[in-house]
Motif scaffolding. Sequence first.
Motif, PDB file in Angstrom:
ATOM      1  N   ARG A   1      -3.279   3.307 -13.679  1.00 58.74           N
ATOM      2  CA  ARG A   1      -3.207   4.154 -14.872  1.00 58.74           C
ATOM      3  C   ARG A   1      -4.564   4.424 -15.536  1.00 58.74           C
TER       4      ARG A   1
ATOM      5  N   GLU B   1       6.400   0.105 -10.613  1.00 51.59           N
ATOM      6  CA  GLU B   1       6.578   0.791 -11.895  1.00 51.59           C
ATOM      7  C   GLU B   1       5.248   0.905 -12.639  1.00 51.59           C
ATOM      8  N   ASP B   2       5.210   1.820 -13.590  1.00 46.42           N
ATOM      9  CA  ASP B   2       4.079   1.946 -14.528  1.00 46.42           C
ATOM     10  C   ASP B   2       2.728   2.158 -13.848  1.00 46.42           C
TER      11      ASP B   2
ATOM     12  N   ASN C   1      -3.304  -1.807 -11.288  1.00 46.14           N
ATOM     13  CA  ASN C   1      -2.864  -0.836 -12.279  1.00 46.14           C
ATOM     14  C   ASN C   1      -3.775   0.383 -12.148  1.00 46.14           C
TER      15      ASN C   1
END
Length: 82
Positions: free
Chosen positions: A30, A11-12, A28
Motif C-alpha cells: 500500500r 487482504e489490504d 504491505n
Amino acid sequence: MNEVVEIKVLEDYQIWLKFQDDEEKVINIRPYIGKGIAEELLDPDKFKSVFIEPGGGIAWSNGYDFCPNFLKELTGVETQVS
C-alpha cells in the motif's frame, strides 16, 4: 541473487512472498501504490493480477514492478512469517 518463487495476494494490499532460499515475508504494498502508473493498483481486482516476472521480481500488466532484491531487503513494512 534473490528471486521470488511463489506469491499469494492477501487482504489490504499485502502480498505473501516466498524466495528461492525459502524465506517467507508478507509485504504491505500500500505505501508504494496510489500515484502515477501505480494508482490503478488501488483497484482490488487489478492489484490481484500481480505475477512473478522472469527476473524473479513481482509485476503487474501496466509495467509497475518491484525488484526481488528490494523486496528481500524491505524492513519496517513487512511481517516475517516463520
